[in-house]
Design an enzyme around this catalytic site. Structure first.
Site, PDB file in Angstrom:
ATOM      1  CG  ASP A  49      40.724  39.827   2.647  1.00 23.10           C
ATOM      2  OD1 ASP A  49      39.970  40.161   2.256  1.00 23.10           O
ATOM      3  OD2 ASP A  49      41.285  40.420   3.419  1.00 23.10           O
ATOM      4  CB  SER A  50      34.834  40.016   1.216  1.00 29.95           C
ATOM      5  OG  SER A  50      35.006  39.372   0.074  1.00 29.95           O
ATOM      6  CG  ASP A  88      42.053  37.765  -0.474  1.00 34.62           C
ATOM      7  OD1 ASP A  88      42.582  37.642  -1.747  1.00 34.62           O
ATOM      8  OD2 ASP A  88      40.604  38.360  -0.422  1.00 34.62           O
ATOM      9  CE  LYS A 116      41.612  39.684  -3.950  1.00 37.97           C
ATOM     10  NZ  LYS A 116      42.435  40.297  -3.461  1.00 37.97           N
ATOM     11  CD  GLU A 118      44.268  43.708   0.610  1.00 40.77           C
ATOM     12  OE1 GLU A 118      44.278  44.940   1.013  1.00 40.77           O
ATOM     13  OE2 GLU A 118      42.800  43.426   0.311  1.00 40.77           O
ATOM     14  CD  GLU A 183      38.643  47.779  -3.164  1.00 41.29           C
ATOM     15  OE1 GLU A 183      39.862  46.252  -2.989  1.00 41.29           O
ATOM     16  OE2 GLU A 183      37.746  47.008  -2.271  1.00 41.29           O
TER      17      GLU A 183
HETATM   18  O1  KIV Z   1      37.931  39.899  -0.724  1.00 47.74           O
HETATM   19  C1  KIV Z   1      37.513  40.779  -1.320  1.00 47.74           C
HETATM   20  O2  KIV Z   1      36.473  40.175  -1.547  1.00 47.74           O
HETATM   21  C2  KIV Z   1      38.392  40.724  -2.285  1.00 47.74           C
HETATM   22  C3  KIV Z   1      37.670  42.252  -3.504  1.00 47.74           C
HETATM   23  C4  KIV Z   1      37.274  43.714  -3.165  1.00 47.74           C
HETATM   24  C5  KIV Z   1      38.423  41.972  -4.938  1.00 47.74           C
HETATM   25  O3  KIV Z   1      39.675  41.777  -2.291  1.00 47.74           O
END
Ligand code: KIV
Length: 280
Positions: A49-50, A88, A116, A118, A183
């Site tokens: 989600d970055s 994500d 993934k 969080e 992280e």
């Molecule tokens: O969204 C992302 O880039 C991440 C990484 C920081 C692992 O979750």
């Protein structure tokens, strides 16, 4: 574990940890980068989600929607042949078991092999629901970008916090996670967590003792002006790209582009006919 299972996304990562083979993960948000990463033998390609901050110009990961994630997951999946594709679940897309399962299924249908999410605690419960639907899950503890309040980055540099990181990672493993991202956790704490888990830890800013590493691709490529202490810039593409764009603009203004070799031509006979037609 059967040979069949060890080839699946659920099996490959713990198997790599057992063999002591470091896992290389990178974020990716588009088709051409996916083709390049896949050809570079990246083990896991993460549509993180970055994408919000790095590609969509958002100010916070909280602005990323399921629609955004599906769009980018589809694009990346078209370029991936061998790597495991991880996507994500964005902020607030896994608030109940039912919602988590529906959204994880959509990401899987868009091409993700694993999803993934969080956090630990309540979130650990979601893992059972998603894996029961046949989708492997990766957890994420330590610094949590989706709920970060803008204070400090490092998480786990106090004993009570470090104990929470360990407990959270163990809970994610017990709930059925296939791997856990750590992280910005101090290296010594990440080492303890990695030894305590059977499943692999993938570190970002968490030192050398994790079972694998992940970096945000635009950071590694030097596309951003800022850089984090933990990140390593393997290229300075920002400058290279800016320079290429500026040279193109200059060439157009000074009429150096297009040049002779960039033209298509029509044969003289056809040109004569065309001019006659144009005059008519
Ligand atoms: O969204 C992302 O880039 C991440 C990484 C920081 C692992 O979750």
């Amino acid at each position: 574990m059967s040979e069949e299972e060890s080839r699946t996304a659920t099996g490959v990562l713990p198997e790599m940890k057992r063999r002591g083979e470091p896992i290389a993960m990178l974020t990716c948000y588009d088709f051409p980068t996916a083709v390049l990463q896949d050809a570079s033998q990246v083990d896991v390609i993460l549509v993180g989600d970055s994408v919000g901050i790095n590609i969509l110009g958002y100010e916070s990961p909280q602005q990323v929607t399921m629609e955004d994630m599906l769009h980018h997951t589809r694009a990346v999946s078209r370029g991936v042949r061998n790597a495991i594709l991880l996507a994500d679940l964005p902020y607030r897309s896994y608030e109940t078991d039912a919602q988590a399962v529906v959204n994880a299924r959509q990401l899987a249908d868009a091409g993700a092999d694993m999803v993934k999410l969080e956090g630990a605690g309540e979130v650990a419960g979601r893992i059972g629901a998603i894996t029961a639907d046949g989708i492997p899950v990766v957890g994420h503890v330590g610094h949590l970008p989706q709920t970060w309040k803008g204070n400090r980055h490092v998480y786990g540099d106090r004993a009570d916090e470090a104990a929470r990181v360990l407990a959270g990672a163990l809970a994610l493993e017990a709930a059925g996670a296939s791997a856990v991202v750590l992280e910005c956790v101090p290296e010594q704490v990440a080492g303890v967590v990695s030894r305590a888990l059977r499943i692999p830890t993938i570190g970002i800013g968490s030192g050398r003792r994790c079972d694998g590493q992940v970096l945000v691709a635009p950071d590694l490529l030097g596309l951003n002006d800022f850089s984090f202490r933990y990140s390593k810039r393997y290229a300075e593409l920002g400058g290279t790209i800016r320079n290429a764009f500026a040279r193109y603009v200059t060439d157009v203004k000074e009429k150096r582009y297009p040049a002779e070799e960039h033209r298509y031509r029509i044969r003289n006979e056809e040109l004569r006919k065309f001019k006659a037609l144009a005059e008519e």
